[in-house]
Write a protein that holds these residues in place. Structure first.
Motif, short mmCIF file in Angstrom:
data_model
loop_
_atom_site.label_atom_id
_atom_site.label_comp_id
_atom_site.label_asym_id
_atom_site.label_seq_id
_atom_site.Cartn_x
_atom_site.Cartn_y
_atom_site.Cartn_z
N HIS A 1 0.82 -1.20 0.00
CA HIS A 1 0.00 0.00 0.00
C HIS A 1 0.86 1.26 0.00
O HIS A 1 0.34 2.37 -0.12
CB HIS A 1 -0.97 0.00 1.18
CG HIS A 1 -0.32 -0.02 2.53
ND1 HIS A 1 0.19 -1.16 3.10
CD2 HIS A 1 -0.11 0.97 3.43
CE1 HIS A 1 0.68 -0.88 4.29
NE2 HIS A 1 0.52 0.40 4.51
N TRP A 2 2.20 1.09 0.13
CA TRP A 2 3.12 2.22 -0.02
C TRP A 2 3.69 2.30 -1.44
O TRP A 2 4.69 2.98 -1.68
CB TRP A 2 4.27 2.11 0.97
CG TRP A 2 3.86 2.04 2.41
CD1 TRP A 2 4.14 1.04 3.30
CD2 TRP A 2 3.10 3.00 3.14
NE1 TRP A 2 3.61 1.32 4.52
CE2 TRP A 2 2.96 2.52 4.47
CE3 TRP A 2 2.52 4.23 2.81
CZ2 TRP A 2 2.26 3.22 5.45
CZ3 TRP A 2 1.81 4.92 3.79
CH2 TRP A 2 1.69 4.42 5.08
N ALA A 3 3.07 1.62 -2.38
CA ALA A 3 3.61 1.58 -3.74
C ALA A 3 3.68 2.96 -4.39
O ALA A 3 4.45 3.16 -5.34
CB ALA A 3 2.76 0.63 -4.60
N ASP A 4 2.88 3.92 -3.91
CA ASP A 4 2.88 5.26 -4.50
C ASP A 4 3.91 6.18 -3.88
O ASP A 4 3.97 7.37 -4.24
CB ASP A 4 1.48 5.89 -4.37
CG ASP A 4 0.44 5.18 -5.22
OD1 ASP A 4 0.83 4.56 -6.23
OD2 ASP A 4 -0.76 5.25 -4.87
N ASP A 5 4.71 5.71 -2.94
CA ASP A 5 5.78 6.54 -2.40
C ASP A 5 6.70 7.00 -3.53
O ASP A 5 6.95 6.27 -4.50
CB ASP A 5 6.63 5.75 -1.39
CG ASP A 5 5.91 5.54 -0.06
OD1 ASP A 5 4.87 6.18 0.17
OD2 ASP A 5 6.40 4.72 0.74
N HIS A 6 7.19 8.22 -3.39
CA HIS A 6 8.09 8.78 -4.40
C HIS A 6 9.52 8.33 -4.11
O HIS A 6 10.33 9.02 -3.50
CB HIS A 6 7.98 10.30 -4.42
CG HIS A 6 6.62 10.80 -4.79
ND1 HIS A 6 6.13 10.73 -6.08
CD2 HIS A 6 5.63 11.32 -4.04
CE1 HIS A 6 4.90 11.22 -6.12
NE2 HIS A 6 4.57 11.59 -4.89
N THR A 7 9.80 7.11 -4.54
CA THR A 7 11.10 6.48 -4.40
C THR A 7 11.10 5.31 -5.37
O THR A 7 10.10 5.06 -6.05
CB THR A 7 11.36 6.04 -2.94
OG1 THR A 7 12.71 5.63 -2.78
CG2 THR A 7 10.41 4.92 -2.51
N ALA A 8 12.19 4.60 -5.47
CA ALA A 8 12.29 3.51 -6.45
C ALA A 8 11.66 2.24 -5.89
O ALA A 8 12.33 1.25 -5.59
CB ALA A 8 13.75 3.26 -6.81
N MET A 9 10.32 2.25 -5.75
CA MET A 9 9.60 1.09 -5.22
C MET A 9 9.61 -0.06 -6.23
O MET A 9 9.63 0.15 -7.45
CB MET A 9 8.17 1.46 -4.86
CG MET A 9 8.05 2.25 -3.58
SD MET A 9 8.53 1.32 -2.11
CE MET A 9 7.14 0.18 -1.91
N ARG A 10 9.57 -1.28 -5.68
CA ARG A 10 9.48 -2.50 -6.47
C ARG A 10 8.42 -3.39 -5.82
O ARG A 10 8.12 -3.24 -4.63
CB ARG A 10 10.83 -3.24 -6.49
CG ARG A 10 11.94 -2.45 -7.10
CD ARG A 10 13.27 -3.18 -6.99
NE ARG A 10 13.21 -4.54 -7.52
CZ ARG A 10 14.28 -5.24 -7.89
NH1 ARG A 10 15.49 -4.72 -7.79
NH2 ARG A 10 14.15 -6.47 -8.37
#
Length: 434
Positions: A123-132
């Protein structure tokens, strides 16, 4: 008082752990304290371990009521079992599986703090970082990588088994060193950014996700604390102390394995960081290299209070003695005192919330029998009829607590009782005092 799950519902069972529970519980005069110990020590095995045996064992360890694996938490959760691993091969293989899984996590992303078992997303997939999709959360916390080294070294020391420390492990350790050097930021800001749409400023980083400015001085920056709260000043002092200890552990392990280049790199970085650490007086929690410092302590480990537990400083070190007196006083803005007890909390759960982890660590680092008994009494009272440790409880009412299923707090409490039984057994026999 709530009991353990029935045998058929437990995730992993260990004859060695069960025998140790029976042995130690028989020496505890206080029945309630004995039941808490019997519930808490195996809680990680009972409820959080997903073990797959095979040629390369794999163990995924959730934190409890959050179904993700934190590198820091998983190390702490299984730490009390290391001493028993040599007498039970299946337990040893399960622990080797945790080492292997942590190595795999580092190779997925050394900047992430928490991981999914697979590619479930977050649910943190929209964080502004290089999520995978493999990541639950991507908060850069220096202690996460230190914890990976700590578990590997602890496993090696306890078991004498080098099978997990293969070329895959060596690649992961090279990534660890690369990441730590990137976060010394001697040559610019480095690759890490993080921002989140959040109501609290402790959940995101300012300045396009780079964090607050800091002057390079040899220390390693953190974006976030072990609490997963953002750093105010980027050089988190307890994490840097832990880094020096962990890097020296990596040096020793790599040397024993004949990996001279890896050992030399770890040793050199440890020396750089050690030279930049504060050398006298009360230790600050965070600094920025410009002369600014934050004086406080947080319940989560590594903390200033926990430095002897982690092998960073002696309990007799003048810096530690002065710092301990400060953090266990009202001069620490996150030391709380009320009708239900007194102890260290932190911003994560809010004002007035005392953490059992901090009370446990206070007892672990104490040389005073009376202080240890006071901590045991508060810990016993804090379970509020549930039979388990919690994340935090209100200073005036233990029934106001957070996280009913938090395996790190349970494992650490079990470890405390084991340590007391080994070093100060008379304290467990004086049941009326607890």
């Amino acid at each position: 008082m709530t009991e353990r799950p029935p045998l058929h519902q437990r995730c992993f069972t260990s004859d060695a752990v069960e025998a140790e529970i029976d042995r130690v519980r028989a020496r505890i005069a206080d029945d309630e304290l004995g039941q808490l110990f019997a519930n808490a020590l195996p809680n990680t095995l009972d409820t959080t371990v997903d073990f797959t045996d095979g040629e390369r064992p794999d163990t995924f360890v959730i934190t409890g009521d959050i179904p993700a694996m934190w590198l820091r938490d998983s190390t702490a959760q299984v730490w009390p079992y290391l001493a028993l691993a040599p007498i039970e091969p299946r337990l040893q293989r399960m622990l080797a599986g945790v080492v292997n899984r942590q190595v795999d996590c580092v190779l997925i992303d050394p900047y992430a703090n928490a991981f999914n078992k697979g590619q479930e997303g977050s649910h943190w997939a929209d964080d502004h970082t290089a999520m995978r999709p493999e990541l639950h959360e991507r908060k850069w916390e220096l202690d996460s990588l230190c914890s990976v080294i700590r578990l590997g070294h602890g496993y090696w020391q306890a078991c004498g088994d080098t099978s997990p420390f293969d070329d895959t492990w060596a690649r992961a350790m090279a990534r660890v060193l690369q990441t730590m050097r990137e976060q010394q930021r001697r040559d610019g800001p480095g690759p890490y950014r993080f921002q989140r749409r959040a109501l609290s400023p402790t959940d995101t980083l300012p300045f396009d996700g780079e964090g607050w400015p800091a002057r390079p001085n040899g220390l390693i920056r953190s974006g976030f604390r072990p609490s997963d709260d953002a750093c105010q000043y980027p050089y988190l002092i307890p994490a840097n102390f832990m880094a020096v200890t962990a890097l020296r552990q990596l040096d020793a392990l790599a040397t024993a394995l004949g990996r001279a280049a890896l050992a030399e790199s770890a040793r050199g970085l440890a020396d750089e960081v050690a030279a930049a650490l504060p050398g006298s007086g009360v230790l600050p929690y965070e600094i920025d290299g410009y002369g600014n410092a934050l004086y406080m302590d947080d319940a989560n480990v590594p903390s200033l209070l926990s430095l002897p537990y982690l092998g960073c400083l002696s309990v007799d070190d003048p810096r530690y003695r002065a710092t301990r007196a400060f953090v266990l006083s009202e001069d620490n803005p996150f030391f709380f005192r009320g009708r239900a007890g007194c102890g260290i909390g932190g911003p994560h759960c809010g004002l007035g919330m005392i953490w059992p982890i901090a009370l446990t660590m206070q007892a672990m680092t104490s040389t005073d029998d009376a202080e240890i008994l006071r901590c045991l009494a508060m810990l016993k009272a804090s379970h509020a009829g549930t039979g388990f440790m919690h994340e935090s409880f209100h200073q005036d009412d233990v029934r106001r607590f957070t996280r009913p299923w938090f395996a790190w707090a349970n494992s650490l409490f079990g470890e405390l009782v084991l340590n007391i039984e080994a070093q100060r057994p008379d304290l467990l026999r004086c049941g009326a005092s607890v």
